[in-house]
Design a protein around this motif. Structure first.
Motif, PDB file in Angstrom:
ATOM      1  N   ALA A   1     -14.657  16.421  -0.506  1.00 47.03           N
ATOM      2  CA  ALA A   1     -15.481  15.353  -1.292  1.00 47.03           C
ATOM      3  C   ALA A   1     -15.054  15.230  -2.803  1.00 47.03           C
ATOM      4  O   ALA A   1     -14.567  14.037  -3.170  1.00 47.03           O
ATOM      5  CB  ALA A   1     -16.906  15.291  -0.975  1.00 47.03           C
ATOM      6  N   ALA A   2     -14.967  16.268  -3.128  1.00 47.38           N
ATOM      7  CA  ALA A   2     -14.759  16.089  -4.818  1.00 47.38           C
ATOM      8  C   ALA A   2     -13.404  15.847  -5.061  1.00 47.38           C
ATOM      9  O   ALA A   2     -13.081  14.911  -6.001  1.00 47.38           O
ATOM     10  CB  ALA A   2     -14.899  17.659  -5.507  1.00 47.38           C
ATOM     11  N   PRO A   3     -12.365  16.243  -4.489  1.00 52.71           N
ATOM     12  CA  PRO A   3     -10.948  15.837  -4.687  1.00 52.71           C
ATOM     13  C   PRO A   3     -10.806  14.156  -4.371  1.00 52.71           C
ATOM     14  O   PRO A   3     -10.083  13.649  -5.008  1.00 52.71           O
ATOM     15  CB  PRO A   3     -10.029  16.603  -3.735  1.00 52.71           C
ATOM     16  CG  PRO A   3     -10.733  18.002  -3.608  1.00 52.71           C
ATOM     17  CD  PRO A   3     -12.468  17.323  -3.312  1.00 52.71           C
ATOM     18  N   ALA A   4     -11.247  13.817  -3.266  1.00 54.08           N
ATOM     19  CA  ALA A   4     -11.453  12.348  -2.946  1.00 54.08           C
ATOM     20  C   ALA A   4     -11.774  11.606  -3.992  1.00 54.08           C
ATOM     21  O   ALA A   4     -11.513  10.686  -4.411  1.00 54.08           O
ATOM     22  CB  ALA A   4     -12.154  12.326  -1.578  1.00 54.08           C
TER      23      ALA A   4
ATOM     24  N   LEU B   1     -11.281   8.100  -8.967  1.00 52.33           N
ATOM     25  CA  LEU B   1     -11.497   8.041 -10.435  1.00 52.33           C
ATOM     26  C   LEU B   1      -9.960   7.831 -11.203  1.00 52.33           C
ATOM     27  O   LEU B   1      -9.811   7.080 -12.090  1.00 52.33           O
ATOM     28  CB  LEU B   1     -12.136   8.999 -10.847  1.00 52.33           C
ATOM     29  CG  LEU B   1     -13.723   9.313 -10.754  1.00 52.33           C
ATOM     30  CD1 LEU B   1     -14.291  10.840 -10.858  1.00 52.33           C
ATOM     31  CD2 LEU B   1     -14.525   8.189 -11.458  1.00 52.33           C
ATOM     32  N   ALA B   2      -9.028   8.484 -10.657  1.00 51.07           N
ATOM     33  CA  ALA B   2      -7.551   8.444 -11.272  1.00 51.07           C
ATOM     34  C   ALA B   2      -7.029   7.122 -10.738  1.00 51.07           C
ATOM     35  O   ALA B   2      -5.775   7.067 -11.638  1.00 51.07           O
ATOM     36  CB  ALA B   2      -7.138   9.704 -10.912  1.00 51.07           C
TER      37      ALA B   2
ATOM     38  N   GLU C   1     -11.629   1.039 -10.811  1.00 50.32           N
ATOM     39  CA  GLU C   1     -11.924   0.174 -11.905  1.00 50.32           C
ATOM     40  C   GLU C   1     -10.683  -0.881 -11.590  1.00 50.32           C
ATOM     41  O   GLU C   1     -10.703  -2.194 -12.035  1.00 50.32           O
ATOM     42  CB  GLU C   1     -11.770   0.759 -13.312  1.00 50.32           C
ATOM     43  CG  GLU C   1     -12.841   1.358 -13.869  1.00 50.32           C
ATOM     44  CD  GLU C   1     -12.569   2.074 -15.087  1.00 50.32           C
ATOM     45  OE1 GLU C   1     -13.532   1.509 -15.988  1.00 50.32           O
ATOM     46  OE2 GLU C   1     -11.874   2.929 -15.369  1.00 50.32           O
ATOM     47  N   LYS C   2      -9.636  -0.530 -11.261  1.00 44.08           N
ATOM     48  CA  LYS C   2      -8.316  -1.248 -11.156  1.00 44.08           C
ATOM     49  C   LYS C   2      -8.169  -2.110  -9.852  1.00 44.08           C
ATOM     50  O   LYS C   2      -7.585  -3.059  -9.715  1.00 44.08           O
ATOM     51  CB  LYS C   2      -7.187  -0.579 -11.113  1.00 44.08           C
ATOM     52  CG  LYS C   2      -6.740   0.253 -12.524  1.00 44.08           C
ATOM     53  CD  LYS C   2      -5.719   1.009 -12.573  1.00 44.08           C
ATOM     54  CE  LYS C   2      -5.435   1.993 -13.826  1.00 44.08           C
ATOM     55  NZ  LYS C   2      -4.051   2.791 -13.639  1.00 44.08           N
ATOM     56  N   THR C   3      -9.016  -2.078  -8.992  1.00 42.88           N
ATOM     57  CA  THR C   3      -9.262  -2.725  -7.651  1.00 42.88           C
ATOM     58  C   THR C   3      -9.820  -4.111  -7.985  1.00 42.88           C
ATOM     59  O   THR C   3     -10.991  -4.150  -8.533  1.00 42.88           O
ATOM     60  CB  THR C   3     -10.015  -1.888  -6.521  1.00 42.88           C
ATOM     61  OG1 THR C   3      -9.389  -0.666  -6.385  1.00 42.88           O
ATOM     62  CG2 THR C   3      -9.988  -2.621  -5.269  1.00 42.88           C
ATOM     63  N   PRO C   4      -9.070  -5.100  -7.798  1.00 43.72           N
ATOM     64  CA  PRO C   4      -9.610  -6.419  -8.036  1.00 43.72           C
ATOM     65  C   PRO C   4     -10.746  -7.124  -7.069  1.00 43.72           C
ATOM     66  O   PRO C   4     -10.293  -8.017  -6.308  1.00 43.72           O
ATOM     67  CB  PRO C   4      -8.436  -7.413  -8.148  1.00 43.72           C
ATOM     68  CG  PRO C   4      -7.453  -6.662  -7.084  1.00 43.72           C
ATOM     69  CD  PRO C   4      -7.845  -5.208  -7.161  1.00 43.72           C
ATOM     70  N   ALA C   5     -11.869  -6.276  -6.694  1.00 39.54           N
ATOM     71  CA  ALA C   5     -12.862  -6.746  -5.758  1.00 39.54           C
ATOM     72  C   ALA C   5     -14.051  -6.194  -6.401  1.00 39.54           C
ATOM     73  O   ALA C   5     -14.184  -5.275  -6.894  1.00 39.54           O
ATOM     74  CB  ALA C   5     -12.632  -6.190  -4.383  1.00 39.54           C
TER      75      ALA C   5
END
Length: 323
Positions: A187-190, A195-196, A132-136
């Protein structure tokens, strides 16, 4: 003498046929283990458990999932390769089986001789996603950001040399950008890292990624298949996003130790194909972005050979290395 010889040959052939029939009819004689070479929670784990429930009913024995993560899927594959070839221990294989022979100088098993294909279960297109925080909001905006502030971006993967790693490496090569790689153990940790907000970019399969896109927790910039996903028709393909030569589609399938009797492989192939025709299961999986396949062991073997060569070229060009 010739007629006696012919009768002996016929008798041996009949005996072998009876043995083969007996093997197929008596199998399985105990619980079947599906080894998933990745941690719980990923798409491989979810699909294996869904299929295991169906086969438990149809085969009359419990079908259990055993997660054996490690070394980009090598630990689990090695365990199966060295198991008794009787059909009771199966590998839930994925694209890493095609990637690892090029990525590692030496594997503890020979993929081409130690494991036998049963069937290709599904193709697994993925999403190029950002936090969400990535400006793209588009692939082109992500490329522009990477070129203007390369130190601000990193991407997660399920581990060095895994499909999500090489899919982003292919993206970097074609886009001419640099993004730092942070490998995770599965995959789950990635996905949790994205998400974090610990990382900014991830290539993640549709099965586990689309729910977060639909809920608005993550943004999907592009789809890695050749045509748009029916479940997310608003997301452009990478070709539509400006990288016309980009296609990266993973897969999942079932393999067994080489030497497993042909009648047992045939029985497994029939049962897994049958499970894939279940309407409820098909709806559940296709609604999450999987493209179900099925087919014969030979068809899977042919596809695996082609995919191995495809990823060999990406590993060589990108210079990707395993940890």
């Amino acid at each position: 003498m010739k007629s006696i010889f012919q009768r002996c040959v016929l008798s041996v052939a009949l005996l072998l046929a009876l043995v083969s029939t007996s093997q197929a009819q008596s199998f399985p004689t105990r619980p079947i283990r599906i080894v998933v070479p990745f941690p719980p929670g990923g798409s491989a784990d979810l699909l294996a458990r869904a299929l295991g429930e169906k086969l438990t009913t149809s085969m009359g024995q419990p079908v259990v999932v055993d997660n054996k993560p490690g070394a980009g899927g090598i630990a689990g594959a090695d365990f199966v390769a060295k198991s008794n070839p009787d059909g009771h221990t199966l590998l839930f294989a994925n694209t890493n089986i095609a990637i690892n022979p090029s990525l590692y100088d030496k594997l503890p098993y020979d993929t081409s001789t130690a494991l036998a294909p049963v069937l290709l279960l599904a193709y697994v297109p993925s999403l190029i996603m950002v936090s969400e925080k990535t400006p793209a909001n588009t692939i082109q905006e992500l490329i522009a950001l990477a070129k203007s502030k390369p130190e601000s971006l990193n991407y997660a993967s399920a581990g060095s040399g895994t499909f999500p790693h090489l899919a982003i490496e292919l993206f970097k090569m074609q886009a001419g950008i640099s993004i730092a790689h942070i490998p995770y153990k599965g995959a789950a940790p990635a996905l949790n890292a994205l998400l974090a907000g610990d990382v900014q970019v991830l290539c993640n399969d549709m099965l586990t990624g689309s729910q977060y896109v639909k809920s608005g927790k993550l943004r999907a910039l592009a789809y890695t298949g050749s045509t748009r996903a029916p479940t997310l028709p608003q997301i452009p393909t990478m070709a539509e996003a400006g990288l016309k030569d980009y296609v990266a589609v993973g897969w999942q399938g079932i393999m067994t130790p080489s030497g497993t009797p042909a009648p047992v492989v045939e029985r497994l192939n029939i049962e897994f194909n049958k499970a894939l025709t279940d309407p409820a299961l098909r709806h559940s999986l296709t609604s999450q972005g999987l493209v179900l396949s099925g087919g014969t062991p030979k068809q899977f073997a042919d596809y695996l050979s082609q995919d191995t060569e495809r990823w060999r070229a990406v590993v060589k060009t990108s210079g990707a290395k395993a940890d």
